[in-house]
Scaffold this motif. Structure first.
Motif, PDB file in Angstrom:
ATOM      1  N   GLY A  11       0.508  -1.389  -0.079  1.00 13.12           N
ATOM      2  CA  GLY A  11       0.271   0.084   0.126  1.00 13.12           C
ATOM      3  C   GLY A  11       0.269   1.410  -0.479  1.00 13.12           C
ATOM      4  N   GLY A  12       0.205   2.154  -0.768  1.00 13.93           N
ATOM      5  CA  GLY A  12       1.314   3.219  -0.894  1.00 13.93           C
ATOM      6  C   GLY A  12       1.293   4.127   0.704  1.00 13.93           C
ATOM      7  N   LYS A  18       1.591   9.692   3.557  1.00 12.21           N
ATOM      8  CA  LYS A  18       0.479  10.317   2.558  1.00 12.21           C
ATOM      9  C   LYS A  18       0.637  11.749   3.448  1.00 12.21           C
ATOM     10  CE  LYS A  18      -2.566   7.291   0.800  1.00 12.21           C
ATOM     11  NZ  LYS A  18      -3.941   6.409   0.665  1.00 12.21           N
ATOM     12  N   ASP A 155      -5.677  -0.744  -6.633  1.00 15.61           N
ATOM     13  CA  ASP A 155      -6.485  -1.659  -6.164  1.00 15.61           C
ATOM     14  C   ASP A 155      -6.953  -2.697  -7.346  1.00 15.61           C
ATOM     15  OD1 ASP A 155      -5.500  -1.279  -3.734  1.00 15.61           O
ATOM     16  OD2 ASP A 155      -6.854   0.435  -3.589  1.00 15.61           O
ATOM     17  N   VAL A 176      -2.809  -0.563   8.377  1.00 11.18           N
ATOM     18  CA  VAL A 176      -4.192  -0.710  10.096  1.00 11.18           C
ATOM     19  C   VAL A 176      -3.945  -2.577   9.946  1.00 11.18           C
ATOM     20  CG1 VAL A 176      -4.795   1.873   9.729  1.00 11.18           C
ATOM     21  CG2 VAL A 176      -5.763  -0.574   8.199  1.00 11.18           C
ATOM     22  N   GLY A 178      -5.944  -4.766   9.306  1.00 10.73           N
ATOM     23  CA  GLY A 178      -6.783  -5.537   8.757  1.00 10.73           C
ATOM     24  C   GLY A 178      -8.000  -4.727   8.123  1.00 10.73           C
ATOM     25  N   LEU A 179      -9.183  -5.338   7.986  1.00 13.99           N
ATOM     26  CA  LEU A 179     -10.522  -4.724   7.824  1.00 13.99           C
ATOM     27  C   LEU A 179     -10.911  -4.694   8.983  1.00 13.99           C
ATOM     28  CD1 LEU A 179     -12.463  -3.754   5.782  1.00 13.99           C
ATOM     29  CD2 LEU A 179     -13.429  -5.711   5.375  1.00 13.99           C
ATOM     30  N   ASP A 183     -13.391   3.028  10.471  1.00  6.37           N
ATOM     31  CA  ASP A 183     -12.086   2.887  10.680  1.00  6.37           C
ATOM     32  C   ASP A 183     -11.828   3.325  10.975  1.00  6.37           C
ATOM     33  OD1 ASP A 183     -10.014   4.550   9.433  1.00  6.37           O
ATOM     34  OD2 ASP A 183     -10.591   5.649   8.111  1.00  6.37           O
ATOM     35  N   PRO A 184      -9.961   2.530  11.994  1.00  5.40           N
ATOM     36  CA  PRO A 184      -9.338   2.603  13.093  1.00  5.40           C
ATOM     37  C   PRO A 184      -8.979   3.264  13.451  1.00  5.40           C
ATOM     38  CG  PRO A 184      -8.446   0.926  11.424  1.00  5.40           C
ATOM     39  CD  PRO A 184      -9.310   1.373  10.518  1.00  5.40           C
ATOM     40  N   ILE A 208     -17.798   0.610   5.870  1.00  6.38           N
ATOM     41  CA  ILE A 208     -16.177   0.709   5.500  1.00  6.38           C
ATOM     42  C   ILE A 208     -15.910   2.209   4.333  1.00  6.38           C
ATOM     43  CG2 ILE A 208     -14.187  -0.606   3.831  1.00  6.38           C
ATOM     44  CD1 ILE A 208     -15.488  -3.264   3.712  1.00  6.38           C
ATOM     45  N   GLU A 209     -15.094   2.832   5.357  1.00  5.38           N
ATOM     46  CA  GLU A 209     -14.677   3.928   4.483  1.00  5.38           C
ATOM     47  C   GLU A 209     -13.502   4.106   3.873  1.00  5.38           C
ATOM     48  OE1 GLU A 209     -14.443   6.561   8.611  1.00  5.38           O
ATOM     49  OE2 GLU A 209     -15.945   4.841   9.292  1.00  5.38           O
ATOM     50  N   GLY A 210     -13.645   5.243   3.164  1.00  4.00           N
ATOM     51  CA  GLY A 210     -12.026   5.965   2.697  1.00  4.00           C
ATOM     52  C   GLY A 210     -11.140   5.708   3.533  1.00  4.00           C
ATOM     53  N   ASP A 215      -6.886   9.776  -1.577  1.00  2.00           N
ATOM     54  CA  ASP A 215      -6.671   9.180  -1.531  1.00  2.00           C
ATOM     55  C   ASP A 215      -7.733   9.322  -2.722  1.00  2.00           C
ATOM     56  OD1 ASP A 215      -5.216   5.631  -1.503  1.00  2.00           O
ATOM     57  OD2 ASP A 215      -7.256   5.869  -2.689  1.00  2.00           O
ATOM     58  N   GLY A 219      -9.890   5.023  -0.980  1.00  2.00           N
ATOM     59  CA  GLY A 219      -9.329   4.372   0.103  1.00  2.00           C
ATOM     60  C   GLY A 219     -10.532   2.447   0.238  1.00  2.00           C
TER      61      GLY A 219
HETATM   62  N1  LIG Z   1     -12.982  -0.415   8.070  1.00  2.00           N
HETATM   63  C1  LIG Z   1     -12.172  -0.216   7.588  1.00  2.00           C
HETATM   64  N2  LIG Z   1     -10.956  -1.317   8.084  1.00  2.00           N
HETATM   65  C2  LIG Z   1      -9.849  -0.478   8.015  1.00  2.00           C
HETATM   66  N3  LIG Z   1      -9.479  -0.053   7.195  1.00  2.00           N
HETATM   67  C3  LIG Z   1     -10.072   1.125   7.438  1.00  2.00           C
HETATM   68  C4  LIG Z   1     -12.013   1.271   7.340  1.00  2.00           C
HETATM   69  N4  LIG Z   1     -12.400   2.540   7.034  1.00  2.00           N
HETATM   70  C5  LIG Z   1     -11.389   2.979   6.546  1.00  2.00           C
HETATM   71  N5  LIG Z   1     -10.441   2.769   6.562  1.00  2.00           N
HETATM   72  C6  LIG Z   1      -8.706   3.358   6.686  1.00  2.00           C
HETATM   73  O1  LIG Z   1      -8.187   3.264   4.723  1.00  2.00           O
HETATM   74  C7  LIG Z   1      -6.766   3.223   4.697  1.00  2.00           C
HETATM   75  C8  LIG Z   1      -5.956   2.553   4.096  1.00  2.00           C
HETATM   76  O2  LIG Z   1      -5.917   2.405   2.169  1.00  2.00           O
HETATM   77  P1  LIG Z   1      -5.616   3.939   1.893  1.00  2.00           P
HETATM   78  O3  LIG Z   1      -6.593   3.868   0.101  1.00  2.00           O
HETATM   79  O4  LIG Z   1      -5.242   5.347   2.270  1.00  2.00           O
HETATM   80  O5  LIG Z   1      -4.317   3.370   1.577  1.00  2.00           O
HETATM   81  P2  LIG Z   1      -3.335   2.085   1.043  1.00  2.00           P
HETATM   82  O6  LIG Z   1      -4.447   1.598  -0.160  1.00  2.00           O
HETATM   83  O7  LIG Z   1      -1.991   1.609   1.035  1.00  2.00           O
HETATM   84  O8  LIG Z   1      -2.953   3.435  -0.220  1.00  2.00           O
HETATM   85  P3  LIG Z   1      -3.034   3.605  -2.034  1.00  2.00           P
HETATM   86  O9  LIG Z   1      -3.459   2.961  -2.239  1.00  2.00           O
HETATM   87  O10 LIG Z   1      -1.577   4.850  -1.734  1.00  2.00           O
HETATM   88  O11 LIG Z   1      -2.116   2.548  -2.002  1.00  2.00           O
HETATM   89  C9  LIG Z   1      -7.175   3.285   6.777  1.00  2.00           C
HETATM   90  O12 LIG Z   1      -5.166   3.506   6.486  1.00  2.00           O
HETATM   91  C10 LIG Z   1      -7.763   3.105   7.183  1.00  2.00           C
HETATM   92  O13 LIG Z   1      -8.075   4.246   8.253  1.00  2.00           O
END
Ligand SMILES: Nc1ncnc2c1ncn2[C@@H]1O[C@H](COP(=O)(O)OP(=O)(O)OP(=O)(O)O)[C@@H](O)[C@H]1O
Ligand SMILES: [Mg+2]
Length: 265
Positions: A11-12, A18, A155, A176, A178-179, A183-184, A208-210, A215, A219
């Motif tokens: 992940g980025g 970020k 993705d 983070v 995992g899921l 959003d943690p 599940i959020e962004g 992003d 997200g």
């Molecule tokens: N239900 C959830 N469980 C886990 N993470 C969540 C949830 N909802 C939102 N998030 C957020 O999603 C983020 C991960 O998404 P993000 O697109 O920022 O990362 P990435 O895909 O690694 O980055 P990139 O798109 O640059 O590759 C986590 O940092 C977290 O805060």
């Protein structure tokens, strides 16, 4: 190909900071390159995200919406250039750890239609895998047959490559564990979900959020939506925290690891 490939996304959110524009997390990149080398999984396809290299420029020029005005042209070039810079750092680390990695630039082998992959040149990637090379792709600015251009997320690439090459599994490395139930990063009471079925994922998507960070590809919510077609093809996915040492290594080695398993049923 001897065996079914593993598709791993870095992940980025892990390989960059970020919160700071164009800032790589070189320690994480080095450590992950070593974990990948030590795990020695083959065939392996690597994809990495854009983090603070790709997303902010794509957002500044509104690239995800497609071509609207000439001023965006420079943004297209700049976004791709920023991604090649981040990719260069990843490649340098991989090669210094003896991973036989080869870049496959998505802007040169993918065309999207309204943001979805319409065509992807798979032959070179297939041959690389047959040769024991590790193709490395990344989220990128690509040409789009309807909108001029689009932002292709790492993705979406992960899901498409996993389906096209009949992958045995997908490993998503993020920042983070995992899921979570929420959003943690914004809810201290969020709980890690250890196992999710495709049905549960579809019905619980609203939780599940962004992303708190910039992003342009949605997200965690965007990530899970992209994952659905691969899950429907029965490709098991493991979401792990790649900022923590050895989580990616253990996932690659199929060892017990903290994370979320998502599978068809
Ligand atoms: N239900 C959830 N469980 C886990 N993470 C969540 C949830 N909802 C939102 N998030 C957020 O999603 C983020 C991960 O998404 P993000 O697109 O920022 O990362 P990435 O895909 O690694 O980055 P990139 O798109 O640059 O590759 C986590 O940092 C977290 O805060
Ligand atoms: Mg993302």
């Amino acid at each position: 190909m001897k065996a079914k490939p593993t598709v791993l996304k870095l992940g980025g959110s892990v390989i960059t900071d970020k919160n700071k524009p164009a800032t790589a997390n070189l320690d994480a990149i080095e450590r992950l390159a070593n974990e990948i080398f030590q795990a020695n999984v083959s065939p392996l396809i690597l994809v990495h995200g854009g983090g603070s290299f790709g997303h902010p420029i794509a957002k500044k020029y509104n690239l995800a919406e497609g071509y609207e005005k000439p001023a965006q042209m420079f943004g297209f070039s700049e976004t791709h250039r920023a991604m090649t810079q981040l990719n260069g750092l990843v490649m340098e680390a991989l090669l210094s750890h003896d991973v036989t990695a080869v870049v496959v630039a998505p802007s040169s082998c993918v065309v999207t239609k309204a943001g979805r992959i319409q065509s992807i040149e798979l032959k070179p990637i297939k041959r690389m895998l047959d040769m024991g090379l590790v193709p490395v792709l990344y989220g990128d600015a690509v040409l789009d047959s309807q909108r001029g251009f689009a932002i292709l997320s790492g993705d979406q690439l992960v899901s498409s490559l996993a389906i096209n090459f009949g992958a045995s599994r997908i490993i998503l490395g993020g920042d983070v564990d995992g899921l979570f139930t929420e959003d943690p990063k914004s809810n201290a009471s969020a709980e890690l979900i250890r196992h999710v079925s495709l049905e549960e994922l579809k019905s619980e998507k609203h939780k599940i959020e962004g992303s708190k960070a910039t992003d342009v590809t949605g997200g965690m919510l965007g990530k899970m939506q992209e994952l659905i077609p691969a899950l429907e093809h029965d490709i098991r996915t493991l979401v792990v925290n790649a900022t923590k040492p050895l989580r990616v290594y253990k996932a690659l080695k199929r060892e017990e690891v903290i994370g979320t398993i998502i599978e068809k049923g």
